[in-house]
Scaffold this motif. Structure first.
Motif, PDB file in Angstrom:
ATOM      1  N   VAL A   1       0.829  -1.210   0.000  1.00  0.00           N
ATOM      2  CA  VAL A   1       0.000   0.000   0.000  1.00  0.00           C
ATOM      3  C   VAL A   1       0.862   1.259   0.000  1.00  0.00           C
ATOM      4  N   TRP A   2       1.943   1.295   0.791  1.00  0.00           N
ATOM      5  CA  TRP A   2       2.735   2.518   0.899  1.00  0.00           C
ATOM      6  C   TRP A   2       3.450   2.863  -0.400  1.00  0.00           C
ATOM      7  N   PRO A   3       4.079   1.904  -1.103  1.00  0.00           N
ATOM      8  CA  PRO A   3       4.635   2.263  -2.414  1.00  0.00           C
ATOM      9  C   PRO A   3       3.550   2.719  -3.401  1.00  0.00           C
ATOM     10  N   ALA A   4       2.351   2.121  -3.314  1.00  0.00           N
ATOM     11  CA  ALA A   4       1.264   2.551  -4.192  1.00  0.00           C
ATOM     12  C   ALA A   4       0.872   3.997  -3.888  1.00  0.00           C
ATOM     13  N   TYR A   5       0.811   4.352  -2.603  1.00  0.00           N
ATOM     14  CA  TYR A   5       0.549   5.746  -2.200  1.00  0.00           C
ATOM     15  C   TYR A   5       1.594   6.670  -2.810  1.00  0.00           C
ATOM     16  N   ALA A   6       2.870   6.282  -2.695  1.00  0.00           N
ATOM     17  CA  ALA A   6       3.954   7.125  -3.203  1.00  0.00           C
ATOM     18  C   ALA A   6       3.811   7.343  -4.707  1.00  0.00           C
ATOM     19  N   VAL A   7       3.429   6.313  -5.441  1.00  0.00           N
ATOM     20  CA  VAL A   7       3.273   6.437  -6.894  1.00  0.00           C
ATOM     21  C   VAL A   7       2.088   7.336  -7.229  1.00  0.00           C
ATOM     22  N   VAL A   8       0.943   7.096  -6.584  1.00  0.00           N
ATOM     23  CA  VAL A   8      -0.267   7.879  -6.875  1.00  0.00           C
ATOM     24  C   VAL A   8      -0.043   9.358  -6.563  1.00  0.00           C
ATOM     25  N   PHE A   9       0.496   9.647  -5.377  1.00  0.00           N
ATOM     26  CA  PHE A   9       0.667  11.051  -5.009  1.00  0.00           C
ATOM     27  C   PHE A   9       1.886  11.675  -5.684  1.00  0.00           C
TER      28      PHE A   9
ATOM     29  N   ALA B   1       0.265  12.789  -8.782  1.00  0.00           N
ATOM     30  CA  ALA B   1      -0.529  13.989  -8.486  1.00  0.00           C
ATOM     31  C   ALA B   1       0.376  15.205  -8.335  1.00  0.00           C
ATOM     32  N   GLY B   2       1.548  15.012  -7.732  1.00  0.00           N
ATOM     33  CA  GLY B   2       2.500  16.113  -7.590  1.00  0.00           C
ATOM     34  C   GLY B   2       3.027  16.589  -8.930  1.00  0.00           C
ATOM     35  N   LEU B   3       3.320  15.655  -9.846  1.00  0.00           N
ATOM     36  CA  LEU B   3       3.779  16.033 -11.188  1.00  0.00           C
ATOM     37  C   LEU B   3       2.685  16.801 -11.930  1.00  0.00           C
ATOM     38  N   ARG B   4       1.440  16.354 -11.761  1.00  0.00           N
ATOM     39  CA  ARG B   4       0.316  17.062 -12.396  1.00  0.00           C
ATOM     40  C   ARG B   4       0.184  18.477 -11.833  1.00  0.00           C
ATOM     41  N   ALA B   5       0.349  18.624 -10.516  1.00  0.00           N
ATOM     42  CA  ALA B   5       0.277  19.945  -9.896  1.00  0.00           C
ATOM     43  C   ALA B   5       1.432  20.824 -10.356  1.00  0.00           C
ATOM     44  N   LEU B   6       2.610  20.239 -10.520  1.00  0.00           N
ATOM     45  CA  LEU B   6       3.760  20.998 -11.006  1.00  0.00           C
ATOM     46  C   LEU B   6       3.504  21.505 -12.419  1.00  0.00           C
ATOM     47  N   TRP B   7       2.927  20.662 -13.254  1.00  0.00           N
ATOM     48  CA  TRP B   7       2.590  21.060 -14.623  1.00  0.00           C
ATOM     49  C   TRP B   7       1.532  22.163 -14.610  1.00  0.00           C
ATOM     50  N   ALA B   8       0.529  22.033 -13.755  1.00  0.00           N
ATOM     51  CA  ALA B   8      -0.545  23.025 -13.677  1.00  0.00           C
ATOM     52  C   ALA B   8      -0.060  24.337 -13.074  1.00  0.00           C
ATOM     53  N   ALA B   9       1.040  24.314 -12.329  1.00  0.00           N
ATOM     54  CA  ALA B   9       1.547  25.532 -11.695  1.00  0.00           C
ATOM     55  C   ALA B   9       2.009  26.564 -12.716  1.00  0.00           C
ATOM     56  N   ARG B  10       2.167  26.150 -13.971  1.00  0.00           N
ATOM     57  CA  ARG B  10       2.524  27.110 -15.017  1.00  0.00           C
ATOM     58  C   ARG B  10       1.434  28.163 -15.187  1.00  0.00           C
ATOM     59  N   SER B  11       0.171  27.767 -14.958  1.00  0.00           N
ATOM     60  CA  SER B  11      -0.945  28.684 -15.178  1.00  0.00           C
ATOM     61  C   SER B  11      -1.393  29.400 -13.905  1.00  0.00           C
TER      62      SER B  11
ATOM     63  N   VAL C   1       3.656  11.739  -0.306  1.00  0.00           N
ATOM     64  CA  VAL C   1       4.716  10.817  -0.744  1.00  0.00           C
ATOM     65  C   VAL C   1       5.711  10.604   0.395  1.00  0.00           C
ATOM     66  N   TYR C   2       6.081  11.685   1.050  1.00  0.00           N
ATOM     67  CA  TYR C   2       7.029  11.592   2.175  1.00  0.00           C
ATOM     68  C   TYR C   2       6.490  10.695   3.282  1.00  0.00           C
ATOM     69  N   MET C   3       5.220  10.896   3.661  1.00  0.00           N
ATOM     70  CA  MET C   3       4.645  10.064   4.725  1.00  0.00           C
ATOM     71  C   MET C   3       4.559   8.601   4.300  1.00  0.00           C
ATOM     72  N   ALA C   4       4.238   8.353   3.022  1.00  0.00           N
ATOM     73  CA  ALA C   4       4.161   6.974   2.539  1.00  0.00           C
ATOM     74  C   ALA C   4       5.532   6.306   2.581  1.00  0.00           C
TER      75      ALA C   4
END
Length: 200
Positions: free
Chosen positions: A63-71, A74-84, A99-102
């Motif tokens: 579960v914890w590696p899956a959390y790290a991958v999912v979030f 999500a972090g990469l998506r937020a980084l991409w969206a931060a352009r706007s 990701v850190y907590m996972a």
């Protein structure tokens, strides 16, 4: 994740309610709000699942590696969206905290039971400072502004009631489009993040 079951269940309830409200916000007619609400719903439900007391349910190791991958995604998506818009940077920090907590949970089962080593690691301290600052700033922004008679040009603006024209220039949005409710939702998640980071 928490030693006592009662605070853990309160945190689960807070995060799940926030995630549910964010799902309702996804019905907004404003596309930017729908996208932000989707990420926040994922964060709310992810935090709720992570906060379930370990005495009730201990998740399997995958579960914890899956959390790290999912979030991480999500972090990469937020980084991409931060352009706007820089408000996406908060989503990036939230995803990075998940990701850190996972990673901490995966690497040290003792953390899952609230018996981690004493002391605050540097990254935990930085995240605690960020979310504490965010909670204080957002809390101040939620305090209603009252204009003084004859306020003049330097007077602070009065927020539009019900989201009105202040919500992205659109008038008459539904209760899911009200910016103060979206802020309260983010405030709740930031408080939840503080509660989850403290035992680390």
């Amino acid at each position: 994740m928490h030693g006592s079951a009662s605070p853990g269940w309160l945190l689960v309830a807070l995060c799940a309610a926030t995630g549910a409200y964010c799902l309702l916000r996804m019905r907004s007619s404003v596309e930017a709000q729908r996208r932000a609400a989707g990420g926040e719903a994922l964060m709310g439900f992810g935090m709720a699942a992570m906060a379930v007391p370990a005495a009730v349910f201990t998740p399997p190791a995958w579960v914890w590696p899956a959390y790290a991958v999912v979030f991480g995604a999500a972090g990469l998506r937020a980084l991409w969206a931060a352009r706007s818009g820089r408000h996406h940077l908060h989503h990036l920090v939230g995803a990075a905290a998940m990701v850190y907590m996972a990673v901490v949970m995966a690497g040290s089962p003792a953390y899952a039971h609230g018996h981690g080593p004493s002391g605050t690691p540097l990254l935990t301290g930085v995240l605690l400072l960020y979310f504490a600052g965010y909670v204080l700033l957002t809390g101040v922004r939620l305090i209603p502004v009252v204009t003084v008679a004859g306020g003049g040009p330097g007077a602070p603006p009065v927020p539009a009631p019900g989201g009105g024209a202040g919500a992205g220039g659109r008038a008459g949005g539904g209760w899911g489009d009200r910016p103060e409710l979206a802020r309260a939702c983010r405030l709740s998640m930031a408080i939840g993040m503080l509660a989850m980071l403290l035992p680390l």
